[in-house]
Design a protein around this motif. Structure first.
Motif, PDB file in Angstrom:
ATOM      1  N   UNK A  88       0.866  -1.288  -0.064  1.00 39.57           N
ATOM      2  CA  UNK A  88       0.213   0.022   0.095  1.00 39.57           C
ATOM      3  C   UNK A  88       0.466   1.151   0.275  1.00 39.57           C
ATOM      4  N   UNK A  89       2.227   1.165   0.832  1.00 40.19           N
ATOM      5  CA  UNK A  89       2.780   2.661   0.510  1.00 40.19           C
ATOM      6  C   UNK A  89       3.457   2.910  -0.453  1.00 40.19           C
ATOM      7  N   UNK A  90       3.460   2.285  -2.056  1.00 41.68           N
ATOM      8  CA  UNK A  90       3.938   2.364  -3.233  1.00 41.68           C
ATOM      9  C   UNK A  90       2.685   3.285  -3.970  1.00 41.68           C
ATOM     10  N   UNK A  91       1.707   2.685  -3.212  1.00 44.37           N
ATOM     11  CA  UNK A  91       0.137   3.960  -3.866  1.00 44.37           C
ATOM     12  C   UNK A  91       0.313   5.030  -3.259  1.00 44.37           C
ATOM     13  N   UNK A  92       0.214   6.260  -3.911  1.00 44.78           N
ATOM     14  CA  UNK A  92       0.148   7.601  -3.237  1.00 44.78           C
ATOM     15  C   UNK A  92      -1.138   8.567  -3.238  1.00 44.78           C
ATOM     16  N   UNK A  93      -2.299   8.027  -4.159  1.00 48.11           N
ATOM     17  CA  UNK A  93      -3.613   8.415  -4.583  1.00 48.11           C
ATOM     18  C   UNK A  93      -4.237   7.456  -3.784  1.00 48.11           C
ATOM     19  N   UNK A  94      -5.528   8.180  -3.340  1.00 38.32           N
ATOM     20  CA  UNK A  94      -6.823   6.703  -3.082  1.00 38.32           C
ATOM     21  C   UNK A  94      -7.504   7.315  -2.892  1.00 38.32           C
TER      22      UNK A  94
END
Length: 127
Positions: free
Chosen positions: A111-117
């Motif tokens: 999850x830390x590799x994704x920056x837009x949620x």
């Protein structure tokens, strides 16, 4: 900055199906790998499925294999999660995420590799 909005969650009986959608705006997501994560109360946010930028490769969490399918339409700037044979343990808030720091890259299960949620959509599986 890309904005993500999930939809399609709800209440379903065990064995039922739901299709989640993640609509992106502000930027095209066609260059980015995308992921679906879920989080139940008191638990960590776990990977559900991920797909690379052109849809040629996908990843599924062990509990989802054979039941869930991730897909994307870059033309519609949308990512989908088809969920079949739902179980009570699938109950959680489901989040869509974009890995915008890496263009034309591979998916990640972290999850830390994704920056837009997105804001998440509730899925409840109960009879």
């Amino acid at each position: 900055q890309v904005q993500l909005v999930e939809s399609g969650g709800g209440l379903v009986q065990p064995g039922g199906s739901l299709r989640l959608s993640c609509a992106a705006s502000g930027r095209t997501i066609g260059r980015y790998s995308m992921g679906w994560f879920r989080q139940a109360p008191g638990t960590a946010r776990d990977i559900v499925a991920a797909i690379n930028w052109d849809g040629s490769s996908t990843y599924y969490g062990d509990a989802m294999k054979g039941r869930f399918t991730i897909a994307r339409s870059n033309a519609k700037n949308t990512v989908y999660l088809q969920m079949n044979s739902l179980k009570p343990e699938d109950t959680a808030v489901y989040y869509c995420a974009a890995r915008t720091r890496l263009e034309y890259g591979f998916w990640s299960e972290q999850s830390r590799e994704y920056d837009s949620w997105g804001q998440g959509t509730q899925v409840t599986v109960s009879s």
